[in-house]
Design a protein around this motif. Structure first.
Motif: not given
Ligand code: IPE
Ligand code: IPE
Ligand code: MG
Ligand code: MG
Length: 331
Positions: A150-166, A236-244
């Motif tokens: 999660q920390v490594a992906n801070r401000d990663n605006m391309d985080l995918s749903e699969a990465e989030y779920l992982d 931290k990008l979470t699912l609603p934002l990833i979808h949006y």
């Protein structure tokens, strides 16, 4: 909490027994540590992890002393992660009280988190078998991996749903999976049932964290009893934002002259700690909050389906109700 009190009605005495073990384990002759421990003991949370362990035990057989010890262990592990998490998230409120970092600073909060995890393993080692330490150790490894990712992906605006779920499977669902697994195993359930109960806890845990992430955007701080909006604030990008971001990128800015993705990205890059409210409005106007709620509901269905393999019992019904509770909760 009334909903929960009803859910826990068959394990009230067992939760009390676990909390007694919890307090005894943390008793210290250092007044400095006692103050900190008193603080974390005083403000109770929902006790989802001990309840999951105890109900899984009851649904598979009879509760034993080991269940009470392990229920105390998992709550201790959980609180340790909360104390550290509030340092990482720079949160001020937890369980309707000031956080340890807010009251005593980051140094003491980090040390208290270490003290709690060390006691959790110390308490776990009082059991004859090494099996529970291995299961809980594995869950703790996964939690650290999830937090690191999660920390490594801070401000990663391309985080995918699969990465989030992982990430959330590791940081949250792993411990819940360990709880249901241990509950079943110590009730003497056969290997297949233990494995299925583990799957139940993991699916419930994923749903739990998705709901928590929706709450971080849409909840009420007084009702939730903890600082909200921290996910946006910490990039931290979470699912609603990833979808949006994903659906807006596909839509482009040609449809109605507005570029929702650019608006959301500008807000995400801002500094106002309250900007999550504006983001939540964007997400509510699209169907991104509903999308995340639907995904969480699917995990709940997956969890509940496992329960059909258990014989009917009050504990089995309470597990099903708990799965529904984790996505309906406001705190
Ligand atoms: C909060 O967990 C931390 C997350 C994994 C989202 P809980 O919502 O179970 O916290 P308490 O124990 O009830 O305070
Ligand atoms: C924390 O996630 C998960 C842990 C494993 C500690 P969050 O940061 O979303 O938890 P809250 O919202 O602060 O309780
Ligand atoms: Mg947090
Ligand atoms: Mg949260």
């Amino acid at each position: 909490m009334t909903g929960l009190a009803q859910l826990y009605s068959g394990i009230t005495g067992d939760i009390q027994a676990a909390l007694r073990i919890f307090r005894e384990e943390l008793a210290s002759d250092s007044s400095f540590l006692s103050d900190l421990c008193r603080h974390v003991e005083q403000f109770h949370g929902k006790h989802i992890r001990p309840a999951l362990l105890l109900l899984s035990g009851q649904a598979c057989g009879k509760l034993r002393t080991e269940h009470h010890v392990l229920a105390a262990v998992v709550e201790m592990v959980h609180i340790s992660t909360l104390v550290h998490d509030d340092v990482l998230d720079e949160a001020d409120i937890r369980r309707r009280a000031a956080t340890v970092n807010r009251l005593w600073g980051n140094e003491r909060a980090v040390l208290l988190g270490d003290y709690l995890i060390s006691h959790a393993f110390h308490l776990c080692s009082s059991l004859d078998e090494t099996f529970p330490s291995r299961v809980i150790g594995r869950a703790c490894n996964a939690m650290c991996e999830g937090e690191m990712m999660q920390v490594a992906n801070r401000d990663n605006m391309d985080l995918s749903e699969a990465e989030y779920l992982d990430i959330i499977t590791r940081k949250t669902a792993a411990l819940l999976g360990a709880c249901s697994l241990l509950g079943a195993r110590y009730a003497g359930a056969p290997e297949r049932t233990v494995r299925r109960l583990h799957e139940f806890g993991v699916a419930l845990g994923v749903a739990f964290q998705i709901a928590d992430d929706v709450l971080d955007l849409t909840g009420d701080e007084a009702e939730a009893g903890k600082s909200l909006g921290r996910d946006v604030h910490k990039g931290k990008l979470t699912l609603p934002l990833i979808h949006y971001l994903r659906t807006e990128a596909r839509r482009g800015d040609t449809m109605d002259g507005t570029d929702g993705r650019a608006a959301a990205l500008a807000l995400l890059r801002g500094v106002d700690p309250q900007r999550y409210r504006q983001i939540a409005r964007l997400l509510a106007d699209s169907n991104s909050l509903d999308y995340a709620r639907d995904v969480a509901a699917r995990y709940v269905c997956q969890a509940v389906a496992v329960l059909s393999e258990l014989p009917p019992s009050e504990a089995r019904d309470a597990l099903a109700a708990m799965a529904e509770f984790v996505i309906a909760r406001r705190q």
